[in-house]
Design a protein around this motif. Structure first.
Motif, PDB file in Angstrom:
ATOM      1  N   ILE A 163       0.830  -1.206   0.000  1.00 49.79           N
ATOM      2  CA  ILE A 163       0.000   0.000   0.000  1.00 49.79           C
ATOM      3  C   ILE A 163       0.864   1.256   0.000  1.00 49.79           C
ATOM      4  CG2 ILE A 163      -2.014  -1.078   1.033  1.00 49.79           C
ATOM      5  CD1 ILE A 163      -1.146   0.271   3.705  1.00 49.79           C
ATOM      6  N   ASP A 164       2.151   1.119   0.329  1.00 48.00           N
ATOM      7  CA  ASP A 164       3.049   2.278   0.264  1.00 48.00           C
ATOM      8  C   ASP A 164       3.328   2.696  -1.175  1.00 48.00           C
ATOM      9  OD1 ASP A 164       3.119   2.406   2.970  1.00 48.00           O
ATOM     10  OD2 ASP A 164       5.132   1.597   3.215  1.00 48.00           O
ATOM     11  N   ALA A 165       2.898   1.859  -2.118  1.00 44.00           N
ATOM     12  CA  ALA A 165       2.964   2.232  -3.529  1.00 44.00           C
ATOM     13  C   ALA A 165       1.677   2.924  -3.979  1.00 44.00           C
ATOM     14  CB  ALA A 165       3.206   0.995  -4.386  1.00 44.00           C
ATOM     15  N   LEU A 166       0.662   2.916  -3.119  1.00 41.80           N
ATOM     16  CA  LEU A 166      -0.617   3.568  -3.429  1.00 41.80           C
ATOM     17  C   LEU A 166      -0.744   4.923  -2.761  1.00 41.80           C
ATOM     18  CD1 LEU A 166      -2.998   0.500  -2.870  1.00 41.80           C
ATOM     19  CD2 LEU A 166      -1.878   1.212  -5.002  1.00 41.80           C
ATOM     20  N   ARG A 167       0.069   5.167  -1.764  1.00 42.69           N
ATOM     21  CA  ARG A 167       0.027   6.399  -0.971  1.00 42.69           C
ATOM     22  C   ARG A 167       1.461   6.754  -0.591  1.00 42.69           C
ATOM     23  NH1 ARG A 167      -1.242   3.961   5.096  1.00 42.69           N
ATOM     24  NH2 ARG A 167       0.726   2.815   5.153  1.00 42.69           N
ATOM     25  N   VAL A 168       1.669   7.942  -0.088  1.00 40.68           N
ATOM     26  CA  VAL A 168       2.995   8.315   0.421  1.00 40.68           C
ATOM     27  C   VAL A 168       3.087   7.862   1.873  1.00 40.68           C
ATOM     28  CG1 VAL A 168       4.578  10.207   0.924  1.00 40.68           C
ATOM     29  CG2 VAL A 168       3.152  10.289  -1.128  1.00 40.68           C
ATOM     30  N   PRO A 169       4.043   6.985   2.207  1.00 38.24           N
ATOM     31  CA  PRO A 169       4.135   6.491   3.579  1.00 38.24           C
ATOM     32  C   PRO A 169       4.656   7.555   4.539  1.00 38.24           C
ATOM     33  CG  PRO A 169       5.958   5.652   2.272  1.00 38.24           C
ATOM     34  CD  PRO A 169       5.056   6.374   1.324  1.00 38.24           C
ATOM     35  N   LEU A 170       4.337   7.379   5.816  1.00 35.39           N
ATOM     36  CA  LEU A 170       4.835   8.296   6.831  1.00 35.39           C
ATOM     37  C   LEU A 170       6.320   8.073   7.104  1.00 35.39           C
ATOM     38  CD1 LEU A 170       1.869   8.170   9.384  1.00 35.39           C
ATOM     39  CD2 LEU A 170       2.499  10.089   7.913  1.00 35.39           C
ATOM     40  N   LEU A 171       6.786   6.840   6.942  1.00 35.21           N
ATOM     41  CA  LEU A 171       8.183   6.511   7.208  1.00 35.21           C
ATOM     42  C   LEU A 171       9.061   6.870   6.010  1.00 35.21           C
ATOM     43  CD1 LEU A 171       7.633   3.043   8.915  1.00 35.21           C
ATOM     44  CD2 LEU A 171       8.059   5.249  10.031  1.00 35.21           C
ATOM     45  N   PRO A 172      10.344   7.192   6.235  1.00 38.79           N
ATOM     46  CA  PRO A 172      11.246   7.597   5.147  1.00 38.79           C
ATOM     47  C   PRO A 172      11.813   6.396   4.384  1.00 38.79           C
ATOM     48  CG  PRO A 172      12.423   7.710   7.216  1.00 38.79           C
ATOM     49  CD  PRO A 172      11.008   7.317   7.559  1.00 38.79           C
ATOM     50  N   THR A 173      10.937   5.696   3.690  1.00 40.95           N
ATOM     51  CA  THR A 173      11.330   4.492   2.933  1.00 40.95           C
ATOM     52  C   THR A 173      11.218   4.787   1.438  1.00 40.95           C
ATOM     53  OG1 THR A 173       9.041   3.735   3.193  1.00 40.95           O
ATOM     54  CG2 THR A 173      10.663   2.869   4.752  1.00 40.95           C
ATOM     55  N   PHE A 174      12.002   5.748   0.991  1.00 36.80           N
ATOM     56  CA  PHE A 174      11.873   6.292  -0.370  1.00 36.80           C
ATOM     57  C   PHE A 174      12.045   5.231  -1.457  1.00 36.80           C
ATOM     58  CE2 PHE A 174      13.481   9.552   2.526  1.00 36.80           C
ATOM     59  CZ  PHE A 174      12.479  10.492   2.417  1.00 36.80           C
ATOM     60  N   ALA A 175      13.104   4.440  -1.360  1.00 33.68           N
ATOM     61  CA  ALA A 175      13.363   3.439  -2.395  1.00 33.68           C
ATOM     62  C   ALA A 175      12.334   2.321  -2.358  1.00 33.68           C
ATOM     63  CB  ALA A 175      14.771   2.866  -2.227  1.00 33.68           C
ATOM     64  N   TYR A 176      11.860   1.983  -1.178  1.00 36.44           N
ATOM     65  CA  TYR A 176      10.866   0.908  -1.048  1.00 36.44           C
ATOM     66  C   TYR A 176       9.561   1.304  -1.727  1.00 36.44           C
ATOM     67  CZ  TYR A 176       7.625  -2.444   1.031  1.00 36.44           C
ATOM     68  OH  TYR A 176       6.669  -3.407   1.215  1.00 36.44           O
ATOM     69  N   SER A 177       9.015   2.448  -1.374  1.00 40.35           N
ATOM     70  CA  SER A 177       7.732   2.848  -1.949  1.00 40.35           C
ATOM     71  C   SER A 177       7.837   3.041  -3.463  1.00 40.35           C
ATOM     72  CB  SER A 177       7.205   4.122  -1.278  1.00 40.35           C
ATOM     73  OG  SER A 177       8.112   5.186  -1.415  1.00 40.35           O
ATOM     74  N   ALA A 178       8.955   3.600  -3.912  1.00 37.17           N
ATOM     75  CA  ALA A 178       9.130   3.838  -5.344  1.00 37.17           C
ATOM     76  C   ALA A 178       9.266   2.527  -6.120  1.00 37.17           C
ATOM     77  CB  ALA A 178      10.351   4.718  -5.588  1.00 37.17           C
ATOM     78  N   THR A 179      10.020   1.573  -5.569  1.00 37.61           N
ATOM     79  CA  THR A 179      10.195   0.301  -6.284  1.00 37.61           C
ATOM     80  C   THR A 179       8.907  -0.520  -6.267  1.00 37.61           C
ATOM     81  OG1 THR A 179      11.178  -0.706  -4.291  1.00 37.61           O
ATOM     82  CG2 THR A 179      12.686   0.144  -5.966  1.00 37.61           C
ATOM     83  N   LYS A 180       8.154  -0.427  -5.192  1.00 42.74           N
ATOM     84  CA  LYS A 180       6.875  -1.146  -5.165  1.00 42.74           C
ATOM     85  C   LYS A 180       5.876  -0.508  -6.146  1.00 42.74           C
ATOM     86  CE  LYS A 180       7.651  -4.511  -2.288  1.00 42.74           C
ATOM     87  NZ  LYS A 180       7.624  -5.927  -2.735  1.00 42.74           N
ATOM     88  N   ALA A 181       5.907   0.814  -6.279  1.00 38.59           N
ATOM     89  CA  ALA A 181       5.060   1.462  -7.287  1.00 38.59           C
ATOM     90  C   ALA A 181       5.472   1.001  -8.684  1.00 38.59           C
ATOM     91  CB  ALA A 181       5.153   2.980  -7.162  1.00 38.59           C
ATOM     92  N   GLY A 182       6.767   0.870  -8.903  1.00 39.64           N
ATOM     93  CA  GLY A 182       7.250   0.344 -10.175  1.00 39.64           C
ATOM     94  C   GLY A 182       6.797  -1.085 -10.400  1.00 39.64           C
ATOM     95  N   LEU A 183       6.802  -1.880  -9.336  1.00 39.92           N
ATOM     96  CA  LEU A 183       6.343  -3.264  -9.432  1.00 39.92           C
ATOM     97  C   LEU A 183       4.875  -3.329  -9.826  1.00 39.92           C
ATOM     98  CD1 LEU A 183       6.746  -6.328  -8.954  1.00 39.92           C
ATOM     99  CD2 LEU A 183       6.178  -5.924  -6.555  1.00 39.92           C
ATOM    100  N   HIS A 184       4.059  -2.462  -9.235  1.00 43.43           N
ATOM    101  CA  HIS A 184       2.634  -2.440  -9.579  1.00 43.43           C
ATOM    102  C   HIS A 184       2.451  -2.168 -11.074  1.00 43.43           C
ATOM    103  CE1 HIS A 184       0.975  -1.499  -5.259  1.00 43.43           C
ATOM    104  NE2 HIS A 184       1.914  -2.429  -5.254  1.00 43.43           N
ATOM    105  N   HIS A 185       3.211  -1.220 -11.597  1.00 41.50           N
ATOM    106  CA  HIS A 185       3.046  -0.901 -13.012  1.00 41.50           C
ATOM    107  C   HIS A 185       3.668  -1.971 -13.895  1.00 41.50           C
ATOM    108  CE1 HIS A 185       1.664   1.711 -16.133  1.00 41.50           C
ATOM    109  NE2 HIS A 185       2.840   1.664 -16.730  1.00 41.50           N
ATOM    110  N   LEU A 186       4.773  -2.560 -13.454  1.00 43.82           N
ATOM    111  CA  LEU A 186       5.350  -3.679 -14.207  1.00 43.82           C
ATOM    112  C   LEU A 186       4.330  -4.800 -14.333  1.00 43.82           C
ATOM    113  CD1 LEU A 186       7.690  -5.247 -15.524  1.00 43.82           C
ATOM    114  CD2 LEU A 186       8.406  -5.929 -13.215  1.00 43.82           C
TER     115      LEU A 186
END
Length: 272
Positions: A163-186
């Motif tokens: 879900i951190d790929a669907l929203r901006v997470p509160l925690l500073p996990t920049f690479a995680y949320s971005a790569t998971k968003a990429g995974l969703h689109h892949l």
């Protein structure tokens, strides 16, 4: 069609990356106890063997239903070796579950370049690599169910997103949320590419589940996380196991390119 047939995964061959721990272990058990043959791959060889021993000892599970295949999935050569080993053992792969992943939390000003390299490789690039390598086996599974030019039971690729790929997470996990968003689109891209070949691609955008990755966060913020969820809890094994069984069974045969938020609705809540 009766429920037993509609949701059955009996005798299907499944590969689950990161299937020895956390969410992956929950998914592995769901398939094994429902009659599938499950290969578990992760970097931790001891954990793979231990998980398989536990799964094979469960009541009603056929001996050898869970098979350890340790591999460092961040490595191209290891992905190639894993795919070759599966191909040597099986003529068809019915389900590939891309679950292996990593996270990295650090403040913006000190967030390291190495975090991006590690997470982009494991969370995104190697998902493509392994799916590409195993496409012939997944295609064979789908083609085996073809009748009158219709593939009734496609090969399945299920990606474990966030879900951190669907929203901006509160925690500073920049690479995680971005790569998971990429995974969703892949996953959506693969759905279009592989659908005509008899393979579906879908994503589960998981919310909080009890796992090693989430352990520290749940210890510190668990009560707040539960209170913020419309259902008042975090995920349990049957939630993610059931979702994967649905997507892997005849019941999910027409689902392709979907992203299912498996979070109790927490991603819908405003932070304002």
């Amino acid at each position: 069609m009766d429920i037993q047939s509609l949701f059955s995964v009996k005798d299907k061959v499944v590969l689950i990356t990161g299937g020895a721990k956390g969410i992956g272990r929950m998914i592995s058990e769901a398939f094994v106890v429902n009659g599938a043959k499950v290969y578990i791959a992760s970097r931790d060889a001891a954990a793979c063997k231990s998980a398989c021993a536990e799964l094979n000892a469960l009541p009603g599970v056929r001996p050898g239903s869970a098979v350890p295949l340790p591999a460092d999935l961040s490595s191209l050569s290891e992905c190639q070796r894993l795919a070759a080993e599966i191909s040597a053992r099986e003529k068809k792969l019915h389900v590939l579950i891309n679950n292996s992943g990593a996270t990295w939390g650090e403040t913006y000003d000190s967030y390291p370049d190495s975090a991006w390299t590690k997470l982009v490789t494991l969370n995104l690039q190697r998902v493509f690599t392994l799916t590409q390598l195993l496409t012939p086996l997944l295609e064979a599974a789908g083609q085996a169910s073809k009748t009158q030019e219709v593939i009734a039971d496609p090969g399945r690729v299920i990606h474990i997103g966030s879900i951190d790929a669907l929203r901006v997470p509160l925690l500073p996990t920049f690479a995680y949320s971005a790569t998971k968003a990429g995974l969703h689109h892949l996953s959506r891209h693969l759905a279009v590419e592989l659908g005509p070949r008899g393979i579906t691609s879908n994503t589960l955008a998981c919310g909080p589940f009890p796992s090693k990755m989430m352990a520290a966060t749940l210890r510190e913020f668990g009560d707040d996380i539960r209170a913020a969820n419309p259902l008042g809890r975090i995920g349990v094994p049957s939630d993610v196991g059931g979702a994967c069984l649905f997507l892997a069974s005849r019941a999910g045969a027409f689902v392709n390119g979907a992203t299912l938020a498996l979070d109790g609705g927490v991603a819908l809540m405003s932070k304002i």
